[in-house]
Each structure stands twice: as structure tokens, then as C-alpha cells.
Design a protein around this motif. Structure first.
Motif, PDB file in Angstrom:
ATOM      1  N   THR A   1       0.820  -1.219   0.000  1.00 33.86           N
ATOM      2  CA  THR A   1       0.000   0.000   0.000  1.00 33.86           C
ATOM      3  C   THR A   1       0.850   1.263   0.000  1.00 33.86           C
ATOM      4  O   THR A   1       0.308   2.368  -0.027  1.00 33.86           O
ATOM      5  CB  THR A   1      -0.924   0.017   1.231  1.00 33.86           C
ATOM      6  OG1 THR A   1      -0.120  -0.017   2.428  1.00 33.86           O
ATOM      7  CG2 THR A   1      -1.858  -1.182   1.218  1.00 33.86           C
ATOM      8  N   ASN A   2       2.182   1.101   0.041  1.00 30.40           N
ATOM      9  CA  ASN A   2       3.116   2.226   0.073  1.00 30.40           C
ATOM     10  C   ASN A   2       2.774   3.193   1.208  1.00 30.40           C
ATOM     11  O   ASN A   2       2.580   4.395   1.014  1.00 30.40           O
ATOM     12  CB  ASN A   2       3.132   2.972  -1.263  1.00 30.40           C
ATOM     13  CG  ASN A   2       4.305   3.952  -1.350  1.00 30.40           C
ATOM     14  OD1 ASN A   2       5.383   3.677  -0.841  1.00 30.40           O
ATOM     15  ND2 ASN A   2       4.078   5.095  -1.984  1.00 30.40           N
ATOM     16  N   THR A   3       2.706   2.644   2.412  1.00 26.31           N
ATOM     17  CA  THR A   3       2.400   3.459   3.586  1.00 26.31           C
ATOM     18  C   THR A   3       3.383   3.153   4.707  1.00 26.31           C
ATOM     19  O   THR A   3       3.828   2.016   4.874  1.00 26.31           O
ATOM     20  CB  THR A   3       0.970   3.198   4.101  1.00 26.31           C
ATOM     21  OG1 THR A   3       0.798   1.786   4.330  1.00 26.31           O
ATOM     22  CG2 THR A   3      -0.066   3.678   3.105  1.00 26.31           C
ATOM     23  N   VAL A   4       3.708   4.182   5.472  1.00 26.50           N
ATOM     24  CA  VAL A   4       4.559   4.020   6.649  1.00 26.50           C
ATOM     25  C   VAL A   4       3.702   3.517   7.797  1.00 26.50           C
ATOM     26  O   VAL A   4       2.652   4.083   8.093  1.00 26.50           O
ATOM     27  CB  VAL A   4       5.219   5.356   7.032  1.00 26.50           C
ATOM     28  CG1 VAL A   4       6.033   5.201   8.310  1.00 26.50           C
ATOM     29  CG2 VAL A   4       6.097   5.859   5.895  1.00 26.50           C
ATOM     30  N   VAL A   5       4.148   2.447   8.441  1.00 24.00           N
ATOM     31  CA  VAL A   5       3.453   1.950   9.627  1.00 24.00           C
ATOM     32  C   VAL A   5       4.039   2.606  10.869  1.00 24.00           C
ATOM     33  O   VAL A   5       3.326   3.151  11.700  1.00 24.00           O
ATOM     34  CB  VAL A   5       3.550   0.414   9.719  1.00 24.00           C
ATOM     35  CG1 VAL A   5       2.841  -0.094  10.971  1.00 24.00           C
ATOM     36  CG2 VAL A   5       2.953  -0.226   8.468  1.00 24.00           C
ATOM     37  N   SER A   6       5.357   2.558  10.996  1.00 22.66           N
ATOM     38  CA  SER A   6       6.047   3.252  12.082  1.00 22.66           C
ATOM     39  C   SER A   6       7.420   3.659  11.576  1.00 22.66           C
ATOM     40  O   SER A   6       8.218   2.804  11.195  1.00 22.66           O
ATOM     41  CB  SER A   6       6.184   2.361  13.319  1.00 22.66           C
ATOM     42  OG  SER A   6       6.905   3.025  14.333  1.00 22.66           O
ATOM     43  N   ALA A   7       7.691   4.955  11.575  1.00 22.33           N
ATOM     44  CA  ALA A   7       8.923   5.450  10.964  1.00 22.33           C
ATOM     45  C   ALA A   7      10.136   5.324  11.870  1.00 22.33           C
ATOM     46  O   ALA A   7      11.255   5.481  11.412  1.00 22.33           O
ATOM     47  CB  ALA A   7       8.746   6.910  10.554  1.00 22.33           C
ATOM     48  N   ASN A   8       9.935   5.038  13.134  1.00 22.84           N
ATOM     49  CA  ASN A   8      11.077   5.083  14.048  1.00 22.84           C
ATOM     50  C   ASN A   8      10.870   4.131  15.218  1.00 22.84           C
ATOM     51  O   ASN A   8      10.772   4.549  16.363  1.00 22.84           O
ATOM     52  CB  ASN A   8      11.277   6.506  14.558  1.00 22.84           C
ATOM     53  CG  ASN A   8      12.742   6.816  14.807  1.00 22.84           C
ATOM     54  OD1 ASN A   8      13.609   6.024  14.461  1.00 22.84           O
ATOM     55  ND2 ASN A   8      13.005   7.952  15.404  1.00 22.84           N
ATOM     56  N   ILE A   9      10.840   2.830  14.938  1.00 20.57           N
ATOM     57  CA  ILE A   9      10.677   1.860  16.017  1.00 20.57           C
ATOM     58  C   ILE A   9      11.920   1.836  16.900  1.00 20.57           C
ATOM     59  O   ILE A   9      11.839   1.884  18.127  1.00 20.57           O
ATOM     60  CB  ILE A   9      10.407   0.454  15.443  1.00 20.57           C
ATOM     61  CG1 ILE A   9       9.081   0.445  14.685  1.00 20.57           C
ATOM     62  CG2 ILE A   9      10.393  -0.592  16.552  1.00 20.57           C
ATOM     63  CD1 ILE A   9       8.794  -0.864  13.997  1.00 20.57           C
ATOM     64  N   VAL A  10      13.087   1.740  16.256  1.00 20.51           N
ATOM     65  CA  VAL A  10      14.359   1.749  16.984  1.00 20.51           C
ATOM     66  C   VAL A  10      15.216   2.879  16.419  1.00 20.51           C
ATOM     67  O   VAL A  10      15.809   2.731  15.351  1.00 20.51           O
ATOM     68  CB  VAL A  10      15.103   0.410  16.857  1.00 20.51           C
ATOM     69  CG1 VAL A  10      16.389   0.445  17.690  1.00 20.51           C
ATOM     70  CG2 VAL A  10      14.220  -0.752  17.285  1.00 20.51           C
ATOM     71  N   PRO A  11      15.286   4.035  17.086  1.00 18.36           N
ATOM     72  CA  PRO A  11      16.148   5.118  16.590  1.00 18.36           C
ATOM     73  C   PRO A  11      17.615   4.764  16.790  1.00 18.36           C
ATOM     74  O   PRO A  11      18.024   4.342  17.872  1.00 18.36           O
ATOM     75  CB  PRO A  11      15.738   6.315  17.452  1.00 18.36           C
ATOM     76  CG  PRO A  11      15.151   5.719  18.689  1.00 18.36           C
ATOM     77  CD  PRO A  11      14.539   4.411  18.292  1.00 18.36           C
ATOM     78  N   ILE A  12      18.414   4.915  15.730  1.00 19.33           N
ATOM     79  CA  ILE A  12      19.828   4.551  15.789  1.00 19.33           C
ATOM     80  C   ILE A  12      20.637   5.644  15.109  1.00 19.33           C
ATOM     81  O   ILE A  12      20.356   6.025  13.969  1.00 19.33           O
ATOM     82  CB  ILE A  12      20.094   3.202  15.093  1.00 19.33           C
ATOM     83  CG1 ILE A  12      19.258   2.086  15.735  1.00 19.33           C
ATOM     84  CG2 ILE A  12      21.578   2.846  15.158  1.00 19.33           C
ATOM     85  CD1 ILE A  12      19.322   0.781  14.982  1.00 19.33           C
ATOM     86  N   ALA A  13      21.648   6.127  15.796  1.00 19.41           N
ATOM     87  CA  ALA A  13      22.563   7.104  15.217  1.00 19.41           C
ATOM     88  C   ALA A  13      23.804   6.378  14.720  1.00 19.41           C
ATOM     89  O   ALA A  13      24.329   5.492  15.387  1.00 19.41           O
ATOM     90  CB  ALA A  13      22.941   8.154  16.256  1.00 19.41           C
ATOM     91  N   GLY A  14      24.273   6.743  13.533  1.00 17.93           N
ATOM     92  CA  GLY A  14      25.495   6.153  13.012  1.00 17.93           C
ATOM     93  C   GLY A  14      25.247   4.895  12.202  1.00 17.93           C
ATOM     94  O   GLY A  14      24.109   4.550  11.862  1.00 17.93           O
ATOM     95  N   ASP A  15      26.329   4.191  11.895  1.00 17.88           N
ATOM     96  CA  ASP A  15      26.261   2.999  11.060  1.00 17.88           C
ATOM     97  C   ASP A  15      25.798   1.795  11.874  1.00 17.88           C
ATOM     98  O   ASP A  15      26.150   1.647  13.053  1.00 17.88           O
ATOM     99  CB  ASP A  15      27.640   2.707  10.455  1.00 17.88           C
ATOM    100  CG  ASP A  15      28.100   3.806   9.513  1.00 17.88           C
ATOM    101  OD1 ASP A  15      27.393   4.065   8.528  1.00 17.88           O
ATOM    102  OD2 ASP A  15      29.164   4.406   9.781  1.00 17.88           O
ATOM    103  N   PHE A  16      25.031   0.921  11.216  1.00 19.78           N
ATOM    104  CA  PHE A  16      24.572  -0.279  11.909  1.00 19.78           C
ATOM    105  C   PHE A  16      24.151  -1.333  10.896  1.00 19.78           C
ATOM    106  O   PHE A  16      23.905  -1.050   9.720  1.00 19.78           O
ATOM    107  CB  PHE A  16      23.393   0.039  12.838  1.00 19.78           C
ATOM    108  CG  PHE A  16      22.106   0.387  12.124  1.00 19.78           C
ATOM    109  CD1 PHE A  16      21.138  -0.581  11.880  1.00 19.78           C
ATOM    110  CD2 PHE A  16      21.863   1.683  11.698  1.00 19.78           C
ATOM    111  CE1 PHE A  16      19.953  -0.258  11.229  1.00 19.78           C
ATOM    112  CE2 PHE A  16      20.683   2.020  11.043  1.00 19.78           C
ATOM    113  CZ  PHE A  16      19.722   1.043  10.806  1.00 19.78           C
ATOM    114  N   ALA A  17      24.104  -2.571  11.363  1.00 22.56           N
ATOM    115  CA  ALA A  17      23.486  -3.672  10.630  1.00 22.56           C
ATOM    116  C   ALA A  17      22.470  -4.296  11.573  1.00 22.56           C
ATOM    117  O   ALA A  17      22.584  -4.173  12.798  1.00 22.56           O
ATOM    118  CB  ALA A  17      24.530  -4.701  10.206  1.00 22.56           C
TER     119      ALA A  17
END
Length: 437
Positions: free
Chosen positions: A278-294
Motif C-alpha cells: 500500500t506504500n504506507t509508513v506503519v512506524s517510521a522510528n521503532i528503533v532510533p539509531i545514530a550512526g552505522d549499523f546492521a
């Protein structure tokens, strides 16, 4: 009749013991790329219950790109090689040099390992002007390549007998892409069928996810999402909804789903959820993370395992586990440049396993008898664990899936009678027998 009696007996036995069996195997595989310029990459497996970590073997390179789990094996794409581990014995069992400048993505088709080349020729010899290569999944010996795939293979997905390979109009490494398309390869003949352009705005087709017969591409440079129907060939490209900035992972798995169209993948600044259909955001920020991550998602426990990477000070790297509320609920061990993660999970929700009713968890499997591959077709996509059990009740193969169709590699199993147990997150189980020739 004898097989039917044995199946009934085994089913009763499994109902009482599967919960304990599942609880024993909750682990994370961490592929550490090492310090750039130093050949100290490694692959570890950690039991998330006990915190015990084991190094399954050094790689001997300074960069890694991807990890793929298939049954009891973990395949790692390193910059100049591919490696195979048996995670049940925690050992490296095979390795081979990669016939390209750098690996990027892995996929599996039957008993073949599909490997994409990241970088373009840039004056390299003709031997390296290959972007889609095929290796034997058993011993990693080289089988073939498809030279008609002319651009770096930024991602690969397999649906049926076809591989869909993300391509871009210009070399990815110069960030000049202006046109995104998919190269479609017939894996039975190893030939290019067609190139399907997605959109002139679909620049930098990076990562792809699959829902049944639909492919969705996450296009970083244009911040768009393209959809592609592999049956009708219909396609669309739309701007990302909600003003979010897409940030598909460069290394390792891209996105994770629990079904019903809900996907979790990286945004700029953390992990969010999105409905691609549906091309909709469900939750834009479940886990906020600064910097590089995997990251990798444990779709059974609803946790995100995140490796926080500090390239300027690798001693500050951390492995943290977050729930879907964004709260930190645990930690795991990481090394230098922990850029690819994978979860080995046999857990099910609930403390008991019970037989599914006649209208629940129905599936078909084919062929039967089978020689190398067993294809399991559920009535709908859902998170399940598939276990192959031998005649004495031993679990000889385990694989988790969220897809309606799952392929099991049974080539290495001895000939004989086996039973397939499929268990969903509610703890419901259905068992059928099959013959391995």
C-alpha cells in the motif's frame, strides 16, 4: 500401514517434545568484516540464551558483504571469497576464491549458490567481467556464469526457476545511476530471458523483497519504491511515503517480514516498518539509531538484533537487542565491522505444541519421493518452522520461513523415510511423511 502407524506415533512424540527442542536453538551468527586493510574477518555464532560465543573460523580478508542461511549451513560472501559453515557443528566446511572483483549478494537455487559481483570491470581482465556466478552449494566449486548480466548485481532474489537481479544503468560505485532495471535469468538454462526496466526515476535499485509473486525494490538514490509483478510484468514506481528517507542496508539481509504485508527495514536514523503493497509508513522510528549499523530481526520473538558500528573506533562497537517498542532488552558479542547478521531460531510462541485442526496449517509438499529438493507450499504466508525428522525421531534438518513457498535442500540426507513437521507461531503442528531417494 507401517508408515502410517509410525507417523502417528512420531506425531504424538513430537507434540510432547518439540518445545524443548525449539528452546535449545536460539542463536545469532555475526560476520565481522575486520579492520580495513587487515585480513582479520571472522564469523561467530552465539547462543542468545547462555551468551556463549564460538568463532567458527577466520576468513582471511578485510571485508564481507552478505550471509545466507540454508538449513544447517551458513554461507558468507567475503570480498574475494565465499565460505560455507556448518552452524550445528560450528565449523568451516568449505571455501573458494570468488571469480570477480568483489562479492555482494547471495541466493540459493536447488543445490546451487548464486553469487553477485558488486564492482564493474574498470579495466579488469575478461575473467572478471562477470556479474552473476553459480557455485555448487556442497563444495563451493565454480559451475557457470551468465555473461549477459552486464551490470553489478546489487541484489538477487529467486522465484521458481528464475533469478531476478537488481541492475543499474551506470556503475554503482560511481553513484551515477539514472535507470533501474531487473535482469531476469532462467536458472534451468542459465540464460538471460529479458531486462525489465522499472522506471526512469527508479535510480539506484539496491535491495529487493518478495511477497508471493511480487518484487519490491528499495531505490536509495531516488528515494522511491518500485513494484514488479513477476506474473503480469506490471510495474510501478512511487515516492517513499510519509517523508521518510529510505536507507537500504549495503551489507547483509535487507528487510524482514512477519506476513500481512508488514516489513521492517532501515530508514535514515533507525529501523522502521512499512507496508510495501500500500506504500504506507506503519512506524517510521521503532528503533532510533545514530550512526552505522546492521540488523537482523528475530521474527519469532519480535526482537531486533543490531550491531552498532563505529568505524573510527571499533572498540566501541556494540551488539544490542531491541524489542518492537524500541527498548533495549539484551546484548550480544560483536567484533570489528560486524556488518552481516543472521538468526538461527527454532523457537515457537507458547510453551506447548498441539496438532493443527483439519482446516489449519494445511500444506503440500513435492516431489514425493524426492532426491535433492523438497518444495513445501502453505495455503498462505506465515512464520513457520519446518523440521525434517528421521525414523528414530531425530531432527536432521530445521529451517524457518515466512513465505508461502519454501524449498528444503535434502540432498545430503541418506535415502529413507522421513517426516516433515511444520509448526507455526501459535504452536500448531502438522506432520506428513515423505521418501528420500
Amino acid at each position: 500401514m507401517q508408515a502410517s502407524v509410525k507417523l502417528t506415533f512420531l506425531t504424538v512424540l513430537l507434540v510432547g517434545t518439540l518445545s524443548n527442542l525449539f528452546a535449545q536453538n536460539e542463536s545469532i551468527i555475526v560476520v565481522n568484516g575486520g579492520v580495513f586493510g587487515v585480513t582479520n574477518a571472522s564469523t561467530t555464532i552465539e547462543d542468545l540464551n547462555s551468551g556463549t560465543a564460538t568463532n567458527m573460523g577466520d576468513i582471511g580478508t578485510s571485508s564481507i558483504q552478505d550471509v545466507l542461511i540454508n538449513g544447517q549451513y551458513a554461507y558468507v560472501a567475503a570480498q574475494d571469497s565465499i565460505i560455507k559453515y556448518d552452524w550445528t557443528t560450528k565449523t568451516r566446511v568449505a571455501a573458494n576464491a570468488f571469480l570477480g572483483l568483489s562479492t555482494v549478494k547471495l541466493a540459493q537455487y536447488n543445490n546451487q549458490l548464486l553469487v553477485g559481483n558488486w564492482y564493474g570491470p574498470f579495466g579488469a581482465t575478461a575473467a572478471y567481467n562477470q556479474h552473476f556466478l553459480i557455485y555448487d552449494a556442497n563444495d563451493l566449486s565454480f559451475i557457470d556464469s551468465v555473461p549477459q548480466v552486464t551490470k553489478p548485481a546489487d541484489d538477487i532474489v529467486v522465484i521458481g526457476d528464475y533469478a531476478y537481479i537488481a541492475q543499474n544503468n551506470a556503475q554503482t560505485v560511481v553513484f551515477g545511476d539514472t535507470l533501474g532495471y531487473l535482469a531476469v535469468v532462467d536458472l534451468t538454462t542459465r540464460t538471460l530471458v529479458r531486462n525489465d526496466t522499472l522506471s526512469t526515476t527508479g535510480a539506484d535499485v539496491g535491495r529487493m523483497v518478495v511477497e508471493d509473486t511480487m518484487i519490491y525494490t528499495i531505490n536509495k538514490a531516488s528515494n522511491t519504491i518500485s513494484s514488479y509483478n513477476t506474473v503480469t510484468l506490471a510495474k510501478t514506481t512511487q515516492a517513499a511515503a510519509g517523508g521518510v528517507v529510505l536507507n537500504p542496508a549495503v551489507y547483509g539481509p535487507t528487510a524482514f517480514s512477519k506476513g500481512a504485508g508488514l516489513w521492517y527495514f532501515p530508514y535514515d536514523g533507525g529501523i522502521g516498518s512499512y507496508n510495501l503493497a500500500t506504500n504506507t509508513v506503519v512506524s517510521a522510528n521503532i528503533v532510533p539509531i545514530a550512526g552505522d549499523f546492521a540488523f537482523v530481526m528475530d521474527t519469532v520473538s519480535d526482537n531486533f538484533c543490531v550491531s552498532h558500528i563505529n568505524y573510527s573506533n571499533q572498540l566501541q562497537n556494540k551488539g544490542r537487542i531491541y524489542d518492537t517498542n524500541g527498548d533495549s532488552v539484551g546484548m550480544f558479542q560483536v567484533g570489528y565491522s560486524p556488518e552481516a547478521l543472521a538468526i538461527i531460531s527454532n523457537a515457537v510462541v507458547g510453551s506447548t505444541v498441539q496438532l493443527a485442526a483439519s482446516n489449519e496449517l494445511n500444506y503440500t509438499m513435492a516431489p514425493n519421493p524426492a532426491t535433492s529438493v523438497l518444495t513445501v507450499q502453505l495455503e498462505k504466508s506465515e512464520a513457520v518452522t519446518l523440521l525434517v525428522i528421521n525414523q528414530v525421531g531425530q531432527n536432521v534438518l530445521t529451517q524457518s520461513s515466512t513465505d508461502a513457498v519454501t524449498t528444503l535442500d535434502i540432498a545430503s540426507l541418506p535415502a529413507g523415510m522421513y517426516f516433515l513437521a511444520v509448526v507455526n507461531e501459535k504452536g500448531l503442528m502438522r506432520t506428513q511423511g515423505f521418501v528420500k531417494q
